[in-house]
Design an enzyme around this catalytic site. Structure first.
Site, PDB file in Angstrom:
ATOM      1  N   LYS A 186       0.822  -1.216   0.000  1.00 46.81           N
ATOM      2  CA  LYS A 186       0.000   0.000   0.000  1.00 46.81           C
ATOM      3  C   LYS A 186       0.860   1.273   0.000  1.00 46.81           C
ATOM      4  O   LYS A 186       2.058   1.216   0.207  1.00 46.81           O
ATOM      5  CB  LYS A 186      -0.968  -0.032   1.183  1.00 46.81           C
TER       6      LYS A 186
HETATM    7  C1  LIG Z   1      -5.374  -4.434   0.883  1.00 48.15           C
HETATM    8  C2  LIG Z   1      -6.828  -4.270   0.947  1.00 48.15           C
HETATM    9  C3  LIG Z   1      -7.558  -4.586   2.098  1.00 48.15           C
HETATM   10  C4  LIG Z   1      -6.959  -5.318   3.255  1.00 48.15           C
HETATM   11  O1  LIG Z   1      -5.926  -4.661   3.862  1.00 48.15           O
HETATM   12  P1  LIG Z   1      -5.070  -5.455   4.965  1.00 48.15           P
HETATM   13  O2  LIG Z   1      -4.361  -4.348   5.688  1.00 48.15           O
HETATM   14  O3  LIG Z   1      -4.135  -6.354   4.243  1.00 48.15           O
HETATM   15  O4  LIG Z   1      -6.009  -6.184   5.826  1.00 48.15           O
HETATM   16  C5  LIG Z   1      -8.891  -4.283   2.134  1.00 48.15           C
HETATM   17  N1  LIG Z   1      -9.511  -3.718   1.081  1.00 48.15           N
HETATM   18  C6  LIG Z   1      -8.860  -3.426  -0.053  1.00 48.15           C
HETATM   19  C7  LIG Z   1      -9.610  -2.784  -1.173  1.00 48.15           C
HETATM   20  C8  LIG Z   1      -7.498  -3.714  -0.168  1.00 48.15           C
HETATM   21  O5  LIG Z   1      -6.856  -3.479  -1.316  1.00 48.15           O
END
Ligand SMILES: *Cc1c(COP(=O)(O)O)cnc(C)c1O
Length: 391
Positions: A186
């Site tokens: 992210k």
């Molecule tokens: C990455 C992601 C998540 C989950 O995030 P985590 O921190 O890995 O739990 C949820 N929603 C979307 C759209 C994502 O891309």
């Protein structure tokens, strides 16, 4: 075109000595798990978003689950959710015992379609879980308006949208509970991690104790000098807290975030300009550049198979990805939550065309131009004989 020797990964985190030293400091201090650095990270995050409460947890998935629970979504309730998202946005609905109802997206911004939301509201609908796809915000005015009319809760999956804006105001600051992800891919990473933001004291209070076994607030202080051995349990909570080692990364990532976003915006504009004129590519010009944080750079291919494209990009040493396999197409959901054949048509069509190109701050301009050239060469050579290894 000369094929690059080194593989260009689809994604890579931008970490340096700032983060390394901060983690090292945590280790030397002996305070490894939730403590002063989590608090510091929460305070700076709340300030950055412009919101009253920011609560750090171990993932965005945990934040989403706590958000649903804090808003008392549970068995018998329906939650409207897009299918073009990561599966965790939907899994959390199941984990609280509610029923996910898939909503189609708008082709123009790949976000949940307010018109389809209206069609899918029933007397059981309790919440809209809106994902800000790729860092471009969903149509929040429209969504909030529908929610108000039908007395629904809006929970924002802002996993892609840290620092993104809607109408000039940061995501997370539009009157709803929002959940951010700091997973390694992210825009801001703590390796694993997440944050829930809210202006509601009640939601914040629930999350602050349920993320740590349900034990009363500030229980993490119990091992410090001013701490007390005595604590109470007010709810059967979870083990969802963030650690100080993760927050150590987050504190510095947050300081760099605006720089990261600028770079992403600059590169996205290069992609836009170079690729949008191509007859086989549709670029998605989602929202104003200055509001978009470009967590993803998806293109839609017309008249060219994404599978072939991905394979050939890989031969040219470029990593790509697909966001996302629509959740309703997975076996579990086909079996248990089937949708009608004529439902989710935009989602199904987009999935046949979509590919994400690499875009992150540690790429160089040369990397970006290489991706552009490779993309054009591949799309212009149907036989696949498009480059010379020795060139
Ligand atoms: C990455 C992601 C998540 C989950 O995030 P985590 O921190 O890995 O739990 C949820 N929603 C979307 C759209 C994502 O891309």
């Amino acid at each position: 075109m000369k094929v690059r020797k080194k593989f260009l990964p689809y994604n890579q985190a931008s970490l340096n000595s700032k983060e390394i030293n901060e983690v090292s400091d945590s280790i030397s201090s002996g305070w490894l798990t939730m403590g002063p650095k989590v608090k510091r990270f929460e305070e700076s995050f709340a300030k950055y978003i412009g919101i009253k409460h920011a609560l750090a947890v171990n993932s965005c998935t945990s934040a989403l689950q706590l958000a649903l629970l804090a808003h008392k979504i549970g068995p018998g309730d329906e939650v409207l959710v897009p299918s073009l998202t990561f599966v965790s946005s939907v899994n959390v609905v199941l984990h609280v015992g509610a029923r996910p109802v898939f909503v189609d997206i708008k082709e123009s911004n790949l976000n949940i379609d307010p018109e389809d939301i209206k069609k899918k509201i029933t007397h059981k609908t309790k919440a809209i879980l809106a994902v800000h796809y790729g860092g471009s915000s969903a149509d929040l005015d429209e969504i909030n308006k529908i929610a108000k009319q039908s007395k629904l809760v809006v929970i924002e999956d802002a996993a892609h949208a840290v620092g993104s804006k809607y109408r000039g105001k940061k995501i997370g600051n539009h009157g709803n509970t929002a959940c951010f992800s700091f997973y390694v891919t992210k825009n801001l990473t703590t390796g694993e991690g997440g944050m829930l933001t809210t202006n509601s004291d009640a939601v914040a209070d629930y999350v602050s104790h349920s993320r740590l076994h349900g034990i009363s607030k500030d229980a993490w202080k119990r091992y410090s000098k001013e701490g007390n051995w005595r604590y109470d349990v007010v709810d059967p909570g979870f083990k969802f807290n963030m650690t100080d080692m993760q927050a150590a990364l987050g504190i510095h990532q947050l300081q760099k975030l605006n720089g990261f976003i600028k770079k992403r915006q600059e590169y996205a504009q290069i992609y836009d300009r170079a690729l949008s004129p191509h007859p086989k590519i549709k670029v998605i010009k989602l929202i104003r550049h200055q509001d978009h944080t470009y967590h993803l750079y998806p293109i839609l291919l017309t008249g060219f198979s994404p599978d072939q494209f991905i394979k050939r990009m890989s031969e040219l040493n470029i990593g790509t990805s697909v966001h996302f396999i629509p959740v309703h197409q997975f076996t579990y959901f086909r079996k248990n939550y089937p949708v009608a054949n004529d439902d989710l048509q935009v989602t199904n069509t987009i999935f046949e065309q979509i590919v994400s190109l690499p875009l992150y701050p540690s790429m160089t301009k040369d990397d970006i131009n290489y991706v552009v050239n490779a993309t054009k060469i591949i799309l212009n050579s149907p036989q696949g004989r498009f480059y010379d290894q020795k060139d």
